[in-house]
Design a protein around this motif. Structure first.
Motif, mmCIF file in Angstrom:
data_model
loop_
_atom_site.group_PDB
_atom_site.id
_atom_site.type_symbol
_atom_site.label_atom_id
_atom_site.label_comp_id
_atom_site.label_asym_id
_atom_site.label_seq_id
_atom_site.Cartn_x
_atom_site.Cartn_y
_atom_site.Cartn_z
ATOM 1 N N LEU A 70 3.509 12.032 9.854
ATOM 2 C CA LEU A 70 2.084 11.736 9.780
ATOM 3 C C LEU A 70 1.907 10.224 9.698
ATOM 4 O O LEU A 70 2.702 9.535 9.054
ATOM 5 C CB LEU A 70 1.450 12.383 8.544
ATOM 6 N N ILE A 71 0.873 9.721 10.357
ATOM 7 C CA ILE A 71 0.474 8.330 10.172
ATOM 8 C C ILE A 71 -0.362 8.281 8.896
ATOM 9 O O ILE A 71 -1.263 9.098 8.701
ATOM 10 C CB ILE A 71 -0.362 7.811 11.360
ATOM 11 N N VAL A 72 -0.070 7.329 8.017
ATOM 12 C CA VAL A 72 -0.728 7.268 6.711
ATOM 13 C C VAL A 72 -1.217 5.850 6.455
ATOM 14 O O VAL A 72 -0.461 4.886 6.623
ATOM 15 C CB VAL A 72 0.242 7.689 5.583
ATOM 16 N N SER A 73 -2.459 5.727 6.055
ATOM 17 C CA SER A 73 -2.962 4.424 5.625
ATOM 18 C C SER A 73 -2.292 4.062 4.305
ATOM 19 O O SER A 73 -2.323 4.844 3.347
ATOM 20 C CB SER A 73 -4.479 4.475 5.461
ATOM 21 N N ARG A 74 -1.682 2.879 4.243
ATOM 22 C CA ARG A 74 -0.808 2.537 3.121
ATOM 23 C C ARG A 74 -1.556 2.314 1.807
ATOM 24 O O ARG A 74 -0.935 2.209 0.747
ATOM 25 C CB ARG A 74 0.031 1.302 3.494
ATOM 26 N N GLU A 75 -2.896 2.274 1.840
ATOM 27 C CA GLU A 75 -3.616 2.121 0.576
ATOM 28 C C GLU A 75 -3.995 3.474 -0.016
ATOM 29 O O GLU A 75 -4.874 3.585 -0.862
ATOM 30 C CB GLU A 75 -4.849 1.221 0.761
ATOM 31 N N SER A 76 -3.273 4.525 0.388
ATOM 32 C CA SER A 76 -3.573 5.878 -0.077
ATOM 33 C C SER A 76 -3.191 6.081 -1.542
ATOM 34 O O SER A 76 -2.318 5.401 -2.084
ATOM 35 C CB SER A 76 -2.819 6.905 0.779
ATOM 36 N N ILE A 122 -0.108 2.614 8.412
ATOM 37 C CA ILE A 122 -1.105 1.647 8.857
ATOM 38 C C ILE A 122 -1.439 0.767 7.661
ATOM 39 O O ILE A 122 -1.671 1.274 6.558
ATOM 40 C CB ILE A 122 -2.392 2.346 9.351
ATOM 41 N N TYR A 123 -1.480 -0.537 7.878
ATOM 42 C CA TYR A 123 -1.829 -1.470 6.807
ATOM 43 C C TYR A 123 -3.210 -2.052 7.089
ATOM 44 O O TYR A 123 -3.365 -2.883 7.984
ATOM 45 C CB TYR A 123 -0.799 -2.595 6.709
ATOM 46 N N PRO A 124 -4.234 -1.621 6.342
ATOM 47 C CA PRO A 124 -5.570 -2.190 6.552
ATOM 48 C C PRO A 124 -5.584 -3.680 6.216
ATOM 49 O O PRO A 124 -4.761 -4.167 5.437
ATOM 50 C CB PRO A 124 -6.450 -1.405 5.570
ATOM 51 N N GLU A 125 -6.533 -4.384 6.806
ATOM 52 C CA GLU A 125 -6.742 -5.773 6.424
ATOM 53 C C GLU A 125 -7.328 -5.805 5.015
ATOM 54 O O GLU A 125 -7.839 -4.802 4.506
ATOM 55 C CB GLU A 125 -7.691 -6.464 7.401
ATOM 56 N N SER A 126 -7.252 -6.965 4.369
ATOM 57 C CA SER A 126 -7.830 -7.096 3.031
ATOM 58 C C SER A 126 -8.717 -8.329 2.969
ATOM 59 O O SER A 126 -8.573 -9.263 3.764
ATOM 60 C CB SER A 126 -6.729 -7.181 1.968
ATOM 61 N N ASP A 127 -9.650 -8.294 2.035
ATOM 62 C CA ASP A 127 -10.568 -9.407 1.822
ATOM 63 C C ASP A 127 -9.996 -10.314 0.744
ATOM 64 O O ASP A 127 -9.770 -9.878 -0.393
ATOM 65 C CB ASP A 127 -11.941 -8.871 1.398
ATOM 66 N N ASP A 128 -9.745 -11.569 1.097
ATOM 67 C CA ASP A 128 -9.087 -12.482 0.164
ATOM 68 C C ASP A 128 -9.896 -12.694 -1.116
ATOM 69 O O ASP A 128 -9.336 -12.740 -2.215
ATOM 70 C CB ASP A 128 -8.854 -13.841 0.837
ATOM 71 N N HIS A 129 -11.210 -12.805 -0.977
ATOM 72 C CA HIS A 129 -12.019 -13.169 -2.146
ATOM 73 C C HIS A 129 -12.098 -12.039 -3.166
ATOM 74 O O HIS A 129 -11.930 -12.260 -4.368
ATOM 75 C CB HIS A 129 -13.425 -13.574 -1.709
ATOM 76 N N SER A 130 -12.343 -10.817 -2.693
ATOM 77 C CA SER A 130 -12.517 -9.688 -3.609
ATOM 78 C C SER A 130 -11.227 -8.920 -3.857
ATOM 79 O O SER A 130 -11.142 -8.138 -4.807
ATOM 80 C CB SER A 130 -13.562 -8.715 -3.049
#
Length: 468
Positions: free
Chosen positions: A98-104, A122-130
Motif C-alpha cells: 500500500l502507498i501510505v502518507s508518512r504523516e499517518s 508519500i512525504y507531504p510538504e510541510s509549512d516551515d512557520h507552523s
C-alpha cells in the motif's frame, strides 16, 4: 491518588474544553447518562449483537449509513484503531503493498505490521512557520503509483491533526481509474458533513473506506467511532471478518448508545449547531485580530473548526508554558502544545462564552514572560531510510542502546510523540543524526515521547540486535 480521585479532581476544576472528546464535559447529551450503569449490559434478548447485528444495532448502523451516505457503516467501540486495522488488512494481503502518507497515525503502521503488508511512503510538504504537514497532492500520488504500480491502494489522513484537508475527489478519481483503493483516515473529520464547508467529508468525494472518530469532535463518548464502506473494490465479507477479529467480543453498550445519541443530534440539529459553531469561530477570529504575538494558522484547504495558534513573524512563544498557564490561571484546557503552536479542538458543544473566555485570556496573558529561550529554528520533515519491513523488524531480536550510539542502526520499535501519535521512526527505519537530534529536541520541549526509555537522564532506544 488513583483513577477515580484524579478524575474527580479534574472535574472539580470545571475546565473550559478545547480538547477531545467532543461532548465537552457532557454537554448536549448528558441527561441520558445520569446513571450509565443502567445501560451497561451484554448481549441479552433485545440488546442485539455487534458482531452479527439484526435489531437495534443494525438500525443504528443503517442510520449511520444514511447520514454519511456510505454503502454500509459499522459501529466501532475500540476507537478508530480497530477500523483502521480492518480497512488496511482488507485492502491488501500479506506481501502486497500500500502507498501510505508518512504523516499517518501509529495505528496505520500497526495495521501494516499485523497484516504483513509492505509500505511505500508519500512525504507531504510541510509549512516551515507552523510546522504543519500539508495536504497529500495529486502530483505526489501519481509519482508514487508510477514508482510502485503494483500497489493495491493508498492510505491518507484528511483532515490532519492540524486540520489540513487533502483533495480527496481528485485523488479518488485518479485511483479509481487504476482500479486502486483509497482509504481515508478521517478520524478528525466526523463533523465535516454538518459544517457547510466546501469539503463535507471524504465519503461524498469517492473514498472507498473512511474511518471516523466521532468522539473526537462530536458529543460521543471516547472510543465511539465508525468505519464506512463505500466501494465494490473491497471484499465486504473479509472486511466484516476482520472487524470481528479486531473489535472486542464484549462491546460497551454505553459507548454505542452515546454514538446513537450523537447521531440523532446530528440528524435533527446538525446544520443549526454547525452554523452556530462557525459563527462563534468567526467572532473569535475577529476578537483575535491584531494580537501582537499570535495568529491563526490559515491554509486554502482547511477544516475551519480546527484552531491552531502560531507565532506572529519574529515572535517566539513557549507554547508549552502557554498551555500550562491557560489551564492554571484561566481554567482553559487546550488539546496540545508543540514547539510551533497550540492546537484547540472546537466542537458543536462549545458555547459562545467558551470562545469569549479564550480570547479574553489570550489578550490578558503577558507574553513577554513566555518567550521561549530555546530556538530550534525550522525543523524539517525527517525521512528515515528503511532497512527492513515493519513486520520483519518488529519480530527481530532487539536490544536497547543509548540514543547517542544509535546512528546507523535500525529501529525495532516505533518512537512516537503523543499527541498527535505520528511516529518519528518505525520498525525497520534507520536512526540518522537528524532523527536523533529531533528526539533530543522533543525531550527538551517536554513532549510525551513513547517508545524510549529514560533513566538518570540517559535516553535509550530499541534497535535490531543483529545490527548492533
Amino acid at each position: 491518588m488513583r483513577i477515580e480521585d484524579g478524575l474527580k479532581k479534574i472535574a472539580s476544576e470545571r475546565l473550559i474544553s478545547f480538547h477531545m472528546p467532543g461532548h465537552k464535559n457532557g454537554r448536549l447529551v448528558s441527561s441520558f447518562f445520569a446513571n450509565p450503569f443502567l445501560y451497561d449490559i451484554t448481549e441479552i434478548p433485545g440488546a442485539d449483537n455487534l458482531h452479527e447485528p439484526r435489531e437495534i444495532i443494525k438500525n443504528t448502523q443503517e442510520a449511520l449509513r444514511r447520514y454519511y451516505g456510505s454503502q454500509k457503516s459499522y459501529i466501532l467501540v475500540n476507537g478508530s484503531t480497530s477500523g483502521i486495522y480492518a480497512a488496511v488488512m482488507a485492502s491488501a494481503s500479506p506481501g502486497e503493498t500500500l502507498i501510505v502518507s508518512r504523516e499517518s497515525h501509529r495505528s496505520i503502521y500497526s495495521a501494516l505490521m499485523l497484516g504483513g503488508i509492505q509500505a511505500s511512503y508519500i512525504y507531504p510538504e510541510s509549512d516551515d512557520h507552523s510546522g504543519a504537514n500539508l495536504e497529500v497532492t495529486l502530483e505526489k500520488v501519481k509519482e508514487a503509483f508510477e514508482k510502485t504500480p503494483g500497489a493495491k491502494g493508498l492510505v491518507i489522513t484528511s483532515p490532519t491533526f492540524l486540520g489540513i484537508l487533502s483533495p480527496v475527489r481528485e485523488i479518488a478519481d485518479y485511483l479509481h481509474g487504476l482500479d486502486k483503493i483509497l482509504i481515508v483516515d478521517e478520524a478528525h473529520g466526523a463533523h465535516l458533513k454538518m459544517m457547510g464547508q466546501n469539503h463535507q467529508g471524504s465519503l461524498c468525494q469517492g473514498a472507498d473506506l473512511v474511518i471516523h472518530s466521532l468522539h473526537k469532535t462530536l458529543p460521543v463518548l471516547t472510543q465511539g467511532s465508525a468505519l464506512h464502506l463505500n466501494s465494490h473494490r473491497v471484499d465486504q465479507d473479509k472486511l466484516e471478518s476482520l472487524l470481528n477479529i479486531h473489535q472486542t467480543s464484549s462491546p460497551s453498550y454505553v459507548i454505542m448508545a452515546s454514538l446513537d445519541l450523537g447521531l440523532k443530534l446530528m440528524e435533527e440539529e446538525g446544520d443549526v449547531l454547525g452554523k452556530a459553531l462557525l459563527n462563534h469561530i468567526d467572532d473569535f477570529k475577529t476578537a483575535m485580530a491584531g494580537h501582537p504575538y499570535l495568529q491563526l494558522l490559515t491554509h486554502p484547504s482547511q477544516d475551519l473548526t480546527r484552531l491552531v495558534l502560531v507565532n506572529r513573524r519574529g515572535k517566539r512563544t513557549d507554547f508549552n508554558r502557554l498551555e500550562t498557564l491557560l489551564r492554571k490561571e484561566y481554567r482553559i484546557q487546550a488539546e496540545y502544545s508543540y514547539d510551533k503552536g497550540l492546537v484547540l479542538i472546537t466542537g458543536i458543544a462549545n458555547t459562545r462564552e467558551d470562545f469569549t473566555a479564550l480570547s479574553d485570556a489570550l489578550w490578558a496573558v503577558d507574553f513577554e514572560k513566555l518567550i521561549n529561550p530555546r530556538d530550534y529554528g525550522t525543523i524539517k520533515y525527517i525521512r528515515p531510510d528503511g532497512r527492513k519491513s515493519l513486520r520483519e523488524a518488529f519480530y527481530s531480536r532487539l536490544t536497547w542502546v543509548p540514543l547517542s550510539k544509535a546512528e546507523g542502526l535500525a529501529s525495532a520499535r516505533m518512537i512516537i510523540p503523543y499527541p498527535p501519535g505520528i511516529p518519528l521512526i518505525v520498525p525497520g527505519e534507520v536512526f540518522s543524526g537528524a532523527v536523533i537530534e529531533r528526539i533530543h529536541q522533543m525531550i527538551a520541549l517536554e513532549y510525551n515521547v513513547l517508545g524510549i526509555k529514560e533513566k538518570n537522564r540517559l535516553v535509550s532506544v530499541a534497535v535490531i540486535e543483529e545490527e548492533n
